[in-house]
Every structure is written in C-alpha cells, then in structure tokens.
Design an enzyme around this catalytic site. Structure first.
Site, PDB file in Angstrom:
ATOM      1  N   MET A  59      11.667  -0.930  -4.013  1.00 56.96           N
ATOM      2  CA  MET A  59      12.766  -1.560  -3.295  1.00 56.96           C
ATOM      3  C   MET A  59      12.928  -3.019  -3.722  1.00 56.96           C
ATOM      4  O   MET A  59      14.046  -3.511  -3.895  1.00 56.96           O
ATOM      5  CB  MET A  59      12.526  -1.472  -1.783  1.00 56.96           C
ATOM      6  CG  MET A  59      13.704  -1.924  -0.955  1.00 56.96           C
ATOM      7  SD  MET A  59      15.192  -0.953  -1.290  1.00 56.96           S
ATOM      8  CE  MET A  59      15.061   0.342  -0.066  1.00 56.96           C
ATOM      9  N   GLU A 118      -9.868  -1.983  10.266  1.00 54.84           N
ATOM     10  CA  GLU A 118      -9.235  -2.032  11.592  1.00 54.84           C
ATOM     11  C   GLU A 118      -7.726  -1.822  11.503  1.00 54.84           C
ATOM     12  O   GLU A 118      -7.117  -1.282  12.421  1.00 54.84           O
ATOM     13  CB  GLU A 118      -9.536  -3.356  12.289  1.00 54.84           C
ATOM     14  CG  GLU A 118     -10.970  -3.501  12.790  1.00 54.84           C
ATOM     15  CD  GLU A 118     -11.920  -4.046  11.735  1.00 54.84           C
ATOM     16  OE1 GLU A 118     -11.499  -4.227  10.568  1.00 54.84           O
ATOM     17  OE2 GLU A 118     -13.099  -4.300  12.068  1.00 54.84           O
TER      18      GLU A 118
END
Lengths: 575, 168
Positions: free
Chosen positions: A490, A65
């Site tokens: 990052m 989903e």
C-alpha cells in the site's frame, strides 16, 4: 468507598484469600475461561494463582505481549465477549499499548491486567517500573491502579462492566505486587451501574419519529452501516429495517459481515477503496442514514464535499460521535437494537427500485473496469483478488476472515463473501500491521467450530511472525495465507501514484516463509502459478491443523477503486 | 471564532482523572489558560473549572469527550457573560517601598485590595477580581518592585438555573 458505590449484593460468603487468588476468582465470576498473556516478575503471584485454576481458566502464553493483546482482540471480535490479557510491569505493560489503542479506536471490549512494582516502590524508578496508568490513559476507556488487595474484586467488577457496556472499549487494571500478595476477605459483587457513567443514552422517541418522517419522504435514501450493528447484536433488526424500507445499504470496513454480502440490499463497501456506486451515490442521495458508524476520514474523503445535498440521520450509542465529523440533521441516540426496532415500526414499506438500479449501473462499470480482471485474470502473476475468490468458492462465505493492514486487507474485504456476522476481523481505525496473525489465533480459540483464515501481507506477517510458535503450541487450526508481493504494497502504491515512483524503503527481501513455518512445525506450501492455486487453497482448507499458504502475487499490483486523500467520494478513481 | 470558554466539570474524586481530562485538550493542541479544582456543594463530587480559548465547534466536541469519561458526571461550557467568575492574586512587595510611595490608601480604597500580612521586610497584598483587574494592580505596583506575584485559576459559577438539575 468510591469503588464499592453501586455493586450488587454479595453472592457468596466472604472468604479469606490473597490478592492474586482474588484476581482469578474474579475472572471465574465473570465467566472468563480463556486469557492471553505473558508472565514476568511483577505479575508472578497472579501466574502462581493461575496454576491452581488451570481446569477453569485456560491461559495462552503468546510469544510477545503485543501478540497476547491482539489475540484477545480477535477473541473478543469473534465471540462478542470480553478479551482478557495478562502482562507484567514495565515492558510487558508497554508492549500492550498498540493493542490497547487499536481496541479503543475499534471499540473492542478488553480487560488488561498488568502487574506493577510494589506500592512502596512506586515512583522510584524501580526495576521494570513504568507509569502504565498515565501511558495508557488516553487509549483506555477506563483504567485503575490497585494498591490494596481488598480493592481488587470491586476494581475488576468495574473493569468488566465498563469494558463491555455501552460503546465497548479497553480497560486496564494495574496491580502492585504487594496487593497481589496481601490477603483480603474476598466477596464478588458484579457491577451493574456507576453513577457517573451512562453507557446507553435514553431513546428520544420524538427523534425516531422525525427520522421516520424524513425516511418516508425520501426519494433516494441510502444507509451506511458500521460495527455498531454488530456490537449492538442488532443484525436482525438492521435487516428488518432495510428490507421494510427497501433502502440500499453500504458498509464500513468494520460493518462488514453484519449483513450477508449477497443480500440484495447490500450494495458494497464505503470509502477509500470501497465500491464505485456507494461512494459516488453518497453525493447523490437525498437522505443518508448512518447506523453505528463514525464517519471516519477513510470513509468520507473530503468533508467539505461530503453528502452536502443530503439530510443526514445518525443512529449511535455515543453522543460524542454526533456532529464530530459530519453535521447531523437528526441524531437518534441509543442502542441501535432498540432504536432500529422503533424506527422500523415507524417507517413505511418501500422498494426504491429505480434508485437501487442506479447502484447496479455503477456496479457494472466497476465490474468491467476493475473487478473482472482482478477476480479472473488469465495472464500475468496471480492477483490478490483471485486468491480471495478461490477461498470464497471453497468456504462459501462461512469462514471467519482475519486480515492485517494494507493492500491485501482492502482486497480481502472487498471480495470476501460473508454469510455470518462477527466474521470479519481486521484492524480498522488504527491500521495496525501485525494484528492479523495473533488476532486469528484468538478468533480460532474463541470460535473453534469455525474455519478461521488469516490473510496477511508479507510485511505485516513479519511484525508478529513469532506467534507461529503460539499457534503451534496451542494447536489452533488457523489457516494462514500470505499474499506476498515483496513490497509494503500500500505504501508502494502511494509512492507510485503520489511520490513519482520513489520506492523509498518499501521493497522487502523476504525469507523462505515455508521453511519458517516448517521450522515452527506448521505445514506449509508456496504457490506462484495460477494452475496450482485452486488445489493449494483446497489442500490448505482440508488440512487438519494450522497451515501456511504463501502465494506470490503481482509485485506492483494496485488496489482500485481509490479515493485519493483529500478528494471527494464522488471523485473516486477506477484506475 | 476563537474566544474564552469556561468549562465546568463535575466528577468523582479519583486518582488520575485530571490527567484524563487534560489529555483531551493536549490531543487537540489546545492550551489550557487556567484550571481549578475543588469539592462542590455535593460532598464527594468534585468540580473542575477550566478556561480555554477555542472555537465553539471545538469546545462542543471537547466537552462531549470530557463527559464521556467514566468518572465524569457532567460537563458544561459557557461564555463569560453566562457565568460569574473570579480570580485571586497575591502580591509580595517590600514594606519600605509601600511606605515610601504612600500606597496603602490607594491600595485599599481605590483597588479594593487587602493587606494579608505585614512583616518588617515585606507585605502581602491580596486582590480578587477578573484577570484585567488583578493585572492592572500588578502594573501599578511594578514600579515599586514586586517581589512575587501569583494569580489563581478562575473559579466560576454559572447563571442558568436548570443546567445542573441532574446533579441535585
């Protein structure tokens, strides 16, 4: 009754049908022809109705989903239309939450339709029951639970109106299973107003005049533009405004592509990994004109030292954004398509050439210290930026770029060329890893005539990797570029700079991405050597159908410039 | 500077709106001192009165967030001096201790309290006023044994005449 208060007159005779059929009829009335979802027990009646509408409403079954909602977001961002998601109750509904929160913070119009257990079971801890109304409440613009079939058309009309009007956002409609089965006299009336809801504030021309006077007297004015320009379809009005006034303009992450990247007044990116000049000169300008942006902390750095010397004008559609983070001298509320038109009329021609040349001086420094070696390194591993550079040269700025979150996102947004609006799709506010792959699928299905390139890190790719299955099944020709540095880059960069290189849980031992793609029957290739890059990018873009290109890039490359957390925009570091 | 602010919210009557409003406070770690809801003078329009302690900067932002909610027609905030407000308190004490303490006259004459109900074992006293006043009576009664005490949320009307024009 409350929901029916202000609907337009009926456009057709009443028709006896079921709640589930009414959902599909309502979608057709709203011109929805593509939805994303995943079936399950409590939404089965709607899926059964869908079976009879396959010629009018295409349903894309994702593999999760979360994939469905990110695909709907990508679709909405590429087309400007409302993205529609279908999911079942319980886990189906909760799996939507990340996408709902993402759409809320990035102002993306979505209508999420979830199934719910029968109304007689509400509150009984029934199988797959969850209180999705309460769970989604703080992350939706509006939500509503329908327990009676006859309320469905009005609830859906309201949902579409709220999702797309004013500042757009996600809406969730939760429908109990008995309401899907029950019968009603269907008639659809579009919702055009709600008495308690003012999507667009009235324009105060006095504020426009004040703003114009300040702009006319400014010696060093600076424009910051955000996604509001795109959401307001105001790209032309925006360009006319800066061209008349000659004011340099810099973009937020979500404002990117609202103005062609090679426009002479486009001075680049704001914020933490933005360009040197726009950040430093934020603290030198005398008038700051913010248009459809919200002074996110990643843009402003330390607020105590942010543009204190400047008078600030803020054009926005949302009154709650005024003074939220930065004290505003002249707020100009309204749809920027209209306020910019008024403002452009009221301002004088100017060129600000001396002021604009200051940006060029900083550009030069940044180019020498950062950009050249990023874009065209001659030794060492491939850099992320040279992959983007190669893509630019092949697409000439005509592609839709979809990115995930992290180093590759910052590099891709810094260096990608854009000539068309609605071409940069990324998870900005929420920073949702796993956004890219499904969003790229949605973008491609929404804009099949355009090249859609998904640039993803190796970390984020594995968060929604299963959507390769959906990409194959739909035959959506998404081009996937994995910038693989075998790290959560990052986070690793922050660990290097601020945590004494303690690389805690950031190194990834990755699978064979090419084999995985091929397992999903998607053509794929992996590149490590610089010499192979150009032909590999060209081959990917020439390929008819989806394609995955993995590029091994420098493991410990960093993204610069950088404003460290808590520092001022003018303290941006080049290394 | 933190101080008490009374927020008045005018809204549609919809399931879950209270949840939507309170989450605006929760998200900012602001505690709600008191909350009350009732239908307003306009049928179909509901009025919430919420009291919070916070700064003016914060209350401004929160009220804009509240007003942004689709089902909210209007939200305003005021300091105490700009409103007329009242709370109601009920006290249950044993009839015997009231009788022994000869309290009835004190209660009625000095405290403006009312006796709502009198049973063999207990009586219910009602007092309206500001929190300090109902609290004073509670402290006064405490030595006699307070069996139950409850105070309502603040209800408040605002003094400025023009702020709610658009709801008329």
């Amino acid at each position: 009754m409350y929901l029916e208060a202000t609907l337009t007159p009926p456009i057709q005779a009443k028709l006896k049908t079921t709640g589930a059929d009414a959902v599909l009829r309502s979608l057709v009335e709203e011109d929805v022809d593509l939805i994303f979802g995943y079936p399950g027990g409590a939404i089965m009646p709607v899926y059964d109705a869908l079976y009879h509408y396959q010629d009018r409403v295409r349903h894309v079954m994702t593999r999760h989903e979360q994939g469905a909602i990110h695909a709907a977001q990508g679709y909405a961002r590429a087309t400007g239309k409302v993205g529609v998601v279908l999911a079942t109750s319980g886990p189906g509904a909760t799996n939507l939450i990340t996408g709902i929160a993402d759409a809320m913070i990035d102002s993306t119009p979505l209508v999420c339709i979830t199934g719910q257990v029968g109304s007689h079971l509400l509150g009984s801890d029934a199988f797959q029951e969850t209180d999705i109304i309460s769970i989604s409440m703080p992350a939706t613009k509006w939500n509503y639970q329908v327990t009676k079939a006859e309320d469905l058309p009005a609830a859906l009309a309201r949902a579409f109106f709220i999702a797309k009007s004013g500042r757009p956002g996600p809406v969730l409609i939760d429908i109990t299973k008995d309401a899907q089965f029950a019968s009603l006299d269907f008639e659809y009336r579009k919702c055009e107003q709600i008495r308690s809801y003012k999507p667009v504030p009235e324009i105060d021309l006095n504020q426009v005049r004040k703003a114009a006077a300040l702009i006319n007297s400014a010696k060093k004015p600076f424009v910051l533009f955000g996604q509001g320009v795109i959401l307001g379809n105001a790209e032309e009005e925006f360009r006319a405004f800066i061209e008349k006034t000659g004011i340099p303009a810099a973009w937020t992450l979500l404002g990117l592509s609202a103005l062609s990247t090679d426009h002479p007044l486009n001075v680049g990116m704001l914020g933490m990994h933005g360009n040197y000049g726009p950040n430093v000169l934020t603290n030198e300008c005398d008038v700051l004109i913010a248009i459809g942006m919200r002074f996110d902390d990643r843009v402003t750095g330390n607020l105590a030292t942010y543009a204190k010397q400047a008078k600030i004008i803020h054009l926005d559609i949302d009154p709650s954004e005024i003074n939220k983070n930065v004290k505003i001298d002249i707020p100009v509320l309204g749809n920027c398509k209209e306020t910019l038109t008024e403002l452009t009329e009221a301002v004088e021609f100017n060129s600000h050439s001396a002021w604009r040349s200051k940006f060029k001086e900083y550009d030069k420094v940044e180019a020498e210290k950062v950009i050249y070696k990023e874009l065209q390194p001659t030794t060492g591993p491939i850099s992320m930026a040279e992959v983007i550079n190669q893509i630019n040269q092949t697409t000439q700025g005509d592609a839709i770029l979809v990115t995930d979150v992290g180093q590759h996102q910052m590099i891709a947004c810094r260096y990608t060329k854009f000539i068309k609006s609605k071409s940069n799709i990324t998870s900005g506010g929420l920073g949702t890893m796993g956004f890219c792959l499904p969003a790229a699928l949605g973008a491609k299905l929404g804009a099949p005539e355009r090249e859609v390139i998904a640039v993803i890190g190796d970390g984020g790719f594995q968060m929604t990797i299963q959507e390769l299955g959906t990409i194959f099944q739909t035959q959506a020709a998404v081009k996937i570029v994995i910038l693989n540095n075998s790290f959560l880059g990052m986070v690793r960069q922050w660990q290097q700079l601020f945590f004494d290189k303690r690389y805690s849980s950031t190194e990834m031992v990755n699978p064979d991405f090419v084999a995985i793609a091929k397992g999903y029957r998607i053509e794929a290739k992996s590149v490590t050597e610089r010499e192979e890059l150009e032909s590999a990018v060209k081959e990917m873009l020439r390929h008819d159908g989806s394609y995955l290109l993995e590029v091994h890039v420098g493991k410990e490359d960093n993204v610069f410039p950088m404003i460290p957390t808590g520092a001022s925009v003018s303290d941006i570091r080049l290394d | 500077m933190e101080r008490a602010y009374t927020i008045s919210i005018f809204s549609e009557n919809s399931v879950g709106l209270l949840n939507r409003i309170t989450s605006i406070f929760t998200r900012r770690h602001v505690n709600i001192d008191s909350i009350n809801s009732s239908e307003s003078e306009n049928p179909g329009i509901y009025r919430f009165t919420i009291v919070v302690h916070t700064t003016e900067e914060q209350i401004k932002k929160m009220v804009l967030q509240i007003e942004k909610q689709v089902e909210v027609l209007k939200a305003v905030y005021h300091i105490d001096e700009e409103t007329v407000f009242q709370e109601i308190a009920l006290y249950k004490i044993s009839t015997q201790s009231v009788a022994e303490g000869n309290l009835v006259e004190t209660l009625i004459r000095d405290n403006n309290a009312r006796i709502l109900s009198m049973e063999q074992d207990f009586m219910i006293i009602e007092k309206t006023g500001h929190k300090e006043e109902t609290q004073d009576l509670l402290e006064f009664l405490r030595p006699y044994g307070v069996l139950e005490f409850v105070r309502s949320g603040r209800v408040s009307v605002i003094k400025p005449m023009d702020e709610l024009e658009e709801l008329k």
